[in-house]
Scaffold this motif. Structure first.
Motif, mmCIF file in Angstrom:
data_model
loop_
_atom_site.group_PDB
_atom_site.id
_atom_site.type_symbol
_atom_site.label_atom_id
_atom_site.label_comp_id
_atom_site.label_asym_id
_atom_site.label_seq_id
_atom_site.Cartn_x
_atom_site.Cartn_y
_atom_site.Cartn_z
ATOM 1 N N ARG A 110 1.599 -1.350 0.272
ATOM 2 C CA ARG A 110 0.184 -0.073 -0.225
ATOM 3 C C ARG A 110 0.946 1.003 -0.172
ATOM 4 N NH1 ARG A 110 -5.229 1.367 1.086
ATOM 5 N NH2 ARG A 110 -5.510 4.104 2.066
ATOM 6 N N SER A 111 1.650 0.887 0.798
ATOM 7 C CA SER A 111 2.804 2.128 0.804
ATOM 8 C C SER A 111 4.010 1.874 1.550
ATOM 9 C CB SER A 111 2.096 3.485 1.649
ATOM 10 O OG SER A 111 1.904 3.169 2.909
ATOM 11 N N THR A 112 5.374 2.902 1.143
ATOM 12 C CA THR A 112 6.316 2.844 1.742
ATOM 13 C C THR A 112 7.178 4.677 2.451
ATOM 14 O OG1 THR A 112 7.628 2.959 -0.640
ATOM 15 C CG2 THR A 112 7.415 0.584 0.551
ATOM 16 N N ASP A 113 7.792 4.545 2.144
ATOM 17 C CA ASP A 113 8.753 5.807 2.866
ATOM 18 C C ASP A 113 8.921 6.899 1.898
ATOM 19 O OD1 ASP A 113 11.176 4.625 3.256
ATOM 20 O OD2 ASP A 113 11.193 4.974 4.945
ATOM 21 N N GLY A 114 9.769 5.830 1.144
ATOM 22 C CA GLY A 114 10.502 5.974 -0.606
ATOM 23 C C GLY A 114 11.720 7.053 0.131
ATOM 24 N N SER A 115 12.312 6.491 0.753
ATOM 25 C CA SER A 115 13.204 7.068 1.383
ATOM 26 C C SER A 115 14.916 6.138 2.397
ATOM 27 C CB SER A 115 12.982 8.697 2.494
ATOM 28 O OG SER A 115 12.502 8.303 3.622
ATOM 29 N N CYS A 116 13.991 5.517 2.623
ATOM 30 C CA CYS A 116 15.120 4.941 3.654
ATOM 31 C C CYS A 116 15.435 4.089 2.413
ATOM 32 C CB CYS A 116 14.651 3.886 3.917
ATOM 33 S SG CYS A 116 13.686 2.479 3.019
ATOM 34 N N ALA A 117 17.005 3.149 2.421
ATOM 35 C CA ALA A 117 18.070 2.617 2.559
ATOM 36 C C ALA A 117 17.557 2.000 1.330
ATOM 37 C CB ALA A 117 19.068 2.118 3.058
ATOM 38 N N TYR A 118 16.830 0.983 2.241
ATOM 39 C CA TYR A 118 15.792 -0.917 0.968
ATOM 40 C C TYR A 118 15.411 0.424 0.295
ATOM 41 C CZ TYR A 118 16.870 -2.612 4.989
ATOM 42 O OH TYR A 118 17.612 -3.165 5.949
ATOM 43 N N CYS A 119 13.697 1.356 0.192
ATOM 44 C CA CYS A 119 13.528 2.105 -0.891
ATOM 45 C C CYS A 119 14.815 2.109 -1.664
ATOM 46 C CB CYS A 119 13.250 3.292 -0.564
ATOM 47 S SG CYS A 119 11.727 2.336 0.308
ATOM 48 N N LEU A 120 15.421 3.336 -1.762
ATOM 49 C CA LEU A 120 16.663 4.191 -2.452
ATOM 50 C C LEU A 120 17.708 3.101 -3.267
ATOM 51 C CD1 LEU A 120 17.948 7.066 -0.022
ATOM 52 C CD2 LEU A 120 16.336 7.586 -2.091
ATOM 53 N N ARG A 121 17.684 1.775 -3.270
ATOM 54 C CA ARG A 121 18.227 1.327 -3.774
ATOM 55 C C ARG A 121 17.008 0.173 -4.738
ATOM 56 N NH1 ARG A 121 20.210 -2.528 1.243
ATOM 57 N NH2 ARG A 121 18.829 -4.430 0.978
ATOM 58 N N GLY A 122 16.027 0.235 -4.441
ATOM 59 C CA GLY A 122 15.244 -0.750 -5.245
ATOM 60 C C GLY A 122 14.474 -1.380 -5.189
ATOM 61 N N ALA A 123 14.563 -1.739 -3.647
ATOM 62 C CA ALA A 123 14.238 -2.785 -2.548
ATOM 63 C C ALA A 123 13.323 -2.220 -1.925
ATOM 64 C CB ALA A 123 15.108 -3.506 -2.157
ATOM 65 N N GLU A 124 11.899 -1.425 -2.096
ATOM 66 C CA GLU A 124 11.193 -1.190 -1.549
ATOM 67 C C GLU A 124 10.181 -1.616 -0.436
ATOM 68 O OE1 GLU A 124 7.898 1.324 -4.176
ATOM 69 O OE2 GLU A 124 7.560 -0.671 -5.506
ATOM 70 N N ASN A 125 10.625 -3.257 -1.295
ATOM 71 C CA ASN A 125 9.258 -4.400 -0.958
ATOM 72 C C ASN A 125 10.232 -4.261 1.287
ATOM 73 O OD1 ASN A 125 11.909 -5.470 -1.899
ATOM 74 N ND2 ASN A 125 11.348 -7.322 -0.929
ATOM 75 N N LEU A 126 11.441 -4.078 1.437
ATOM 76 C CA LEU A 126 12.446 -4.496 2.710
ATOM 77 C C LEU A 126 12.222 -3.239 3.347
ATOM 78 C CD1 LEU A 126 15.574 -6.034 1.134
ATOM 79 C CD2 LEU A 126 13.347 -7.454 1.255
ATOM 80 N N CYS A 127 11.074 -2.353 2.959
ATOM 81 C CA CYS A 127 10.955 -0.555 3.514
ATOM 82 C C CYS A 127 10.609 -1.376 5.659
ATOM 83 C CB CYS A 127 9.766 0.355 2.609
ATOM 84 S SG CYS A 127 9.868 1.628 4.026
ATOM 85 N N PRO A 128 11.459 -0.863 5.940
ATOM 86 C CA PRO A 128 10.721 -0.538 7.591
ATOM 87 C C PRO A 128 9.378 -0.570 8.175
ATOM 88 C CG PRO A 128 12.934 -0.573 7.870
ATOM 89 C CD PRO A 128 12.672 0.368 5.969
ATOM 90 N N ALA A 129 9.158 0.703 6.963
ATOM 91 C CA ALA A 129 7.475 1.580 6.684
ATOM 92 C C ALA A 129 6.607 1.381 6.156
ATOM 93 C CB ALA A 129 8.151 3.136 6.872
ATOM 94 N N SER A 130 6.778 0.358 5.582
ATOM 95 C CA SER A 130 6.044 -0.166 4.946
ATOM 96 C C SER A 130 4.849 -0.803 4.751
ATOM 97 C CB SER A 130 6.716 -1.267 3.210
ATOM 98 O OG SER A 130 6.841 -2.614 4.257
ATOM 99 N N ARG A 131 3.291 -0.342 4.480
ATOM 100 C CA ARG A 131 2.153 -0.370 5.232
ATOM 101 C C ARG A 131 1.611 -1.548 3.768
ATOM 102 N NH1 ARG A 131 -1.149 2.809 5.856
ATOM 103 N NH2 ARG A 131 -2.062 3.058 7.745
ATOM 104 N N TYR A 132 0.369 -2.517 4.987
ATOM 105 C CA TYR A 132 -0.375 -3.063 3.017
ATOM 106 C C TYR A 132 -1.985 -3.281 3.788
ATOM 107 C CZ TYR A 132 4.582 -4.911 3.021
ATOM 108 O OH TYR A 132 5.682 -5.131 3.225
ATOM 109 N N THR A 133 -2.752 -3.064 2.449
ATOM 110 C CA THR A 133 -3.709 -3.409 2.150
ATOM 111 C C THR A 133 -4.520 -4.605 2.822
ATOM 112 O OG1 THR A 133 -3.668 -2.289 0.054
ATOM 113 C CG2 THR A 133 -5.450 -2.673 0.492
ATOM 114 N N GLY A 134 -5.563 -3.997 3.853
ATOM 115 C CA GLY A 134 -6.705 -5.574 4.847
ATOM 116 C C GLY A 134 -5.552 -5.833 5.519
#
Length: 338
Positions: A95-119
């Motif tokens: 559903r969302s990520t922070d877009g600014s963490c090290a994981y998001c910046l390297r193209g691994a947004e699925n590992l973002c610690p702030a990721s949120r999920y639908t349902g």
């Protein structure tokens, strides 16, 4: 609006109290960056079962499950660009990520610690309406009906990521353990790309479907496949199958575990299960790039979900049938509440 809510997580077989209840909720108001989506169809994912039964602890009290949503834009926030009322869109698990963490910046947004999920973190598609950040909404092929499109939005995307994590070589031998909604879509991609696919699963109907789709064999999950495997994907949430799948791998083979929940893995024996550079990899959610790649491949190769329609008013029945293995392919809830 009417919506299903996880009111008291527990076994879906229970009637009193039922873990999932049909309730009345306010129609959600989209934030500036969000779309309000009128739900037309919503796929039934095993993750919905895990949330309902409490295998995944509820993060939002009374959460509405569902993250394989096909619907139409009913309203858009003030900051949204590129979508109009009436557009057909898909809402998926991520559903969302922070877009600014090290994981998001390297193209691994699925590992973002702030990721949120639908349902799970936010109400999903077992309802008349849901919301989604516009940046995480997916455009869908116009020629694929709602019911067939819904399972592509999680089962298909996750199956695709699992296939890539399994590092299947060109023309390789792939084993699929479990053959539900995700696996039967993964198999179609692998077959279209030239793989030999062996399906290992408990259900007779699932085995028949596997052979109809072009699998080279379909046998019991605990039986050895007809030949050593270059790669395998474990879709069944059964930890006991991990050493079974590892023993089926050829030297240098890779096992990808696709589920968000897995029962305990028994002890592994180094020489028989892991030696000869075998690998075990987990699969965590997906990126939006995975979604775009899979949806494009699905359109190119004609990947289609085998579906069983249930009225949205019978969502609990669909989850019970999923748990009991009463259907092959995927269940899809068709909105009869509006």
């Amino acid at each position: 609006m009417r919506a299903w809510a996880v009111t008291e997580p527990g076994p879906v077989e229970a009637d009193t109290p039922a873990p999932l209840r049909l309730v009345v909720k306010p129609v959600p108001v989209p934030r500036d960056d969000e779309l309000l989506v009128r739900v037309r169809a919503c796929g039934v994912c095993r993750t919905d079962l895990h949330v309902t039964e409490g295998d995944l602890p509820v993060r939002r009290p009374g959460v509405t499950p569902g993250h394989e949503v096909v619907g139409e834009v009913a309203a858009a926030g003030a900051a949204v660009r590129g979508f109009a009322v009436g557009d057909r869109v898909g809402v998926a698990w991520l559903r969302s990520t922070d877009g600014s963490c090290a994981y998001c910046l390297r193209g691994a947004e699925n590992l973002c610690p702030a990721s949120r999920y639908t349902g799970w973190d936010a109400d999903g598609g077992y309802a008349e309406y849901t919301t989604v950040p516009a940046d995480f909404a997916h455009r869908l092929p116009a020629d694929v009906p709602d019911e067939a499109s819904a399972p592509l939005l999680c089962a298909g995307i996750i199956g695709y990521r699992a296939l890539r994590r399994a590092a299947l070589p060109a023309g390789g031998r792939l084993g699929l353990y479990g053959f539900g909604g995700s696996a039967h879509l993964c198999a179609q991609v692998a077959l279209a790309e030239g793989a030999t696919v062996h399906v290992l699963t408990r259900g007779a109907a699932a085995r028949r479907l596997a052979l109809e789709l072009g699998a080279a064999s379909a046998g019991d999950a605990y039986a050895p496949p007809p030949e050593p495997l270059d790669s395998a994907v474990l879709f069944a949430p059964v930890g006991d199958l991990v050493p079974v799948a590892l023993r089926a791998l050829d030297r240098g083979g890779v096992l990808a575990i696709a589920g968000i929940h897995l029962s305990d893995i028994p002890p592994l024996h180094y020489e028989s299960d892991l030696f000869y550079e075998k690998e075990v990899r987990s699969v965590t959610s997906n990126t939006r790039a995975d979604a775009r790649e899979f949806l494009a491949l699905a359109a190119r190769h004609g990947v289609r979900a085998t579906t069983h329609a249930y009225p949205l008013s019978r969502a609990l029945d669909a989850l019970r049938d999923l748990k009991a293995g009463r259907f092959d392919g995927a269940a899809v809830l068709v909105n009869d509440l509006s």
